[in-house]
Enzyme design. Structure first.
Site, PDB file in Angstrom:
ATOM      1  N   ILE A   1       0.828  -1.204   0.000  1.00  0.00           N
ATOM      2  CA  ILE A   1       0.000   0.000   0.000  1.00  0.00           C
ATOM      3  C   ILE A   1       0.864   1.256   0.000  1.00  0.00           C
ATOM      4  O   ILE A   1       0.504   2.276  -0.593  1.00  0.00           O
ATOM      5  CB  ILE A   1      -0.976  -0.003   1.205  1.00  0.00           C
ATOM      6  CG1 ILE A   1      -2.058   1.079   1.030  1.00  0.00           C
ATOM      7  CG2 ILE A   1      -0.226   0.180   2.518  1.00  0.00           C
ATOM      8  CD1 ILE A   1      -2.981   0.847  -0.132  1.00  0.00           C
TER       9      ILE A   1
ATOM     10  N   ASP B   1     -11.285  -5.592   6.708  1.00  0.00           N
ATOM     11  CA  ASP B   1     -10.227  -4.690   6.253  1.00  0.00           C
ATOM     12  C   ASP B   1     -10.670  -3.953   4.993  1.00  0.00           C
ATOM     13  O   ASP B   1     -10.572  -2.724   4.938  1.00  0.00           O
ATOM     14  CB  ASP B   1      -8.926  -5.455   6.017  1.00  0.00           C
ATOM     15  CG  ASP B   1      -7.813  -4.553   5.524  1.00  0.00           C
ATOM     16  OD1 ASP B   1      -7.209  -3.858   6.352  1.00  0.00           O
ATOM     17  OD2 ASP B   1      -7.553  -4.543   4.310  1.00  0.00           O
TER      18      ASP B   1
ATOM     19  N   SER C   1      11.206   0.770   8.246  1.00  0.00           N
ATOM     20  CA  SER C   1      10.790  -0.584   7.873  1.00  0.00           C
ATOM     21  C   SER C   1      11.898  -1.552   8.222  1.00  0.00           C
ATOM     22  O   SER C   1      13.085  -1.236   8.066  1.00  0.00           O
ATOM     23  CB  SER C   1      10.475  -0.663   6.378  1.00  0.00           C
ATOM     24  OG  SER C   1      10.224  -2.010   5.984  1.00  0.00           O
ATOM     25  N   ARG C   2      11.521  -2.732   8.663  1.00  0.00           N
ATOM     26  CA  ARG C   2      12.528  -3.755   8.952  1.00  0.00           C
ATOM     27  C   ARG C   2      13.022  -4.436   7.683  1.00  0.00           C
ATOM     28  O   ARG C   2      14.077  -5.062   7.690  1.00  0.00           O
ATOM     29  CB  ARG C   2      11.948  -4.804   9.902  1.00  0.00           C
ATOM     30  CG  ARG C   2      11.718  -4.313  11.325  1.00  0.00           C
ATOM     31  CD  ARG C   2      11.035  -5.369  12.157  1.00  0.00           C
ATOM     32  NE  ARG C   2       9.695  -5.668  11.645  1.00  0.00           N
ATOM     33  CZ  ARG C   2       8.926  -6.656  12.082  1.00  0.00           C
ATOM     34  NH1 ARG C   2       9.378  -7.474  13.020  1.00  0.00           N
ATOM     35  NH2 ARG C   2       7.716  -6.847  11.588  1.00  0.00           N
TER      36      ARG C   2
ATOM     37  N   LYS D   1      -6.032   3.276   7.413  1.00  0.00           N
ATOM     38  CA  LYS D   1      -7.227   2.627   7.955  1.00  0.00           C
ATOM     39  C   LYS D   1      -6.977   1.124   8.143  1.00  0.00           C
ATOM     40  O   LYS D   1      -6.157   0.542   7.422  1.00  0.00           O
ATOM     41  CB  LYS D   1      -8.442   2.887   7.051  1.00  0.00           C
ATOM     42  CG  LYS D   1      -8.315   2.264   5.651  1.00  0.00           C
ATOM     43  CD  LYS D   1      -8.774   0.823   5.621  1.00  0.00           C
ATOM     44  CE  LYS D   1      -8.400   0.142   4.341  1.00  0.00           C
ATOM     45  NZ  LYS D   1      -8.636  -1.314   4.392  1.00  0.00           N
TER      46      LYS D   1
END
Length: 307
Positions: free
Chosen positions: A13, A167, A35-36, A89
């Protein structure tokens, strides 16, 4: 001068929507990613939110594009550090988390934006205007898509807090709560859970409408082929159909608006306006319907699901 922004979570996303929307808005300058597993070329990359807050105190805004389960901790740390926060969201995995974040934003004098991207689709304002001048007789939501296409391999959606079919379904509920001229409440739900999963793959909802309209929603994550994101309404003076998730509107069978995918671009415009005005936007009405569905829903066990 553009606000310096950090994007947390560099997944599908983020790459499909957030990064292009930020790049196209002169009010924002993407300065860092957290971010990992992934980064963004040309900007600072950090493994944790703590590292970001320590090493880039000049960044004013944090946009969270991570799953709902860890989002509260990330958002709370950013708010306590005096950063404006934008939430993908759903805004959290529980209502209590969202209320707590809202209180933190007030306490620290920063902006919190609980985004509902489907509300910012091109045809949603026109449907809202249509319903404002008419008496609703019937409203039917049909939101059916292929989870393998939109969430490939994403196990978090099947874990507690991931919401399963809600979702995407919450996108429809965010439109419902935006376009109706009054609030409605859930009266019943049937939730289909794969026998090997903790969240539902399909759901049917019914609502009580104060003017007596028939109102329902049908969510399903098993649809292959063409995807369906429709809201059909009948009123005392004509009918309307919102489709393509809010991009297209027909009234009495005639096309009125054929929009494009501007949802995330519009979200970042809204966020810039909130920061400039020193206000927040935390409408939790779509999430209330989801929580009520889990509270009232009759649980049905269906076939196991595997990616």
């Amino acid at each position: 001068m553009a606000e310096k922004l950090a994007l947390v979570g560099i997944g599908k996303i983020a790459r499909d929507q957030h990064i292009p929307a930020i790049a196209g808005n002169p009010d924002w300058q993407l300065e860092a990613a957290v971010s990992r597993h992934a980064g963004v070329d040309g900007i600072d990359h950090f493994q944790t939110i703590d590292e970001l807050l320590e090493k880039r105190p000049d960044i004013t805004t944090v946009s969270l594009a991570i799953p709902p389960q860890p989002r509260f901790e990330y958002a709370a740390k950013a708010l306590k550090a005096g950063k404006h926060v934008m939430l993908e969201k759903p805004p959290g995995q529980s209502l209590a988390e969202c209320y707590a974040l809202e209180a933190l934003a007030r306490e620290h004098g920063v902006t919190l934006f609980a985004t509902w991207h489907s509300r910012y689709a091109d045809s949603v304002p026109a449907l809202k205007a249509f319903l404002a001048e008419r008496t609703l007789k019937r409203l039917k939501i049909t939101w059916k898509e292929d989870v393998r296409r939109w969430h490939p391999g994403q196990e978090w959606i099947w874990e507690p807090g991931g919401m399963g079919v809600f979702d995407p379904g919450i996108n429809a509920l965010s439109i419902l709560t935006e376009v109706l001229p009054y609030p409605v409440h859930l009266t019943g739900a049937t939730l289909e859970f794969p026998e090997n999963r903790a969240t539902p793959i399909a759901a049917g909802l019914t609502f009580a409408d104060p003017v007596g309209a028939e109102m329902s929603a049908d969510f399903d994550w098993r649809q292959e082929g063409p995807q369906t994101w429709d809201i059909d309404v009948e009123t005392d003076r004509g009918a309307a159909k919102l489709s393509l998730g809010g991009e297209k509107l027909e009234i009495d069978g005639e096309p009125v608006i054929q929009g494009a995918n501007h949802e995330y671009a519009n979200l970042y415009v809204r966020m810039a306006d909130l920061v400039k005005s020193g206000t927040s936007d935390v409408d939790l009405s779509p999430m209330i319907h989801v929580c009520d569905a889990f509270s009232l829903g009759r649980r049905v066990i269906t076939d196991p699901f595997e990616f």
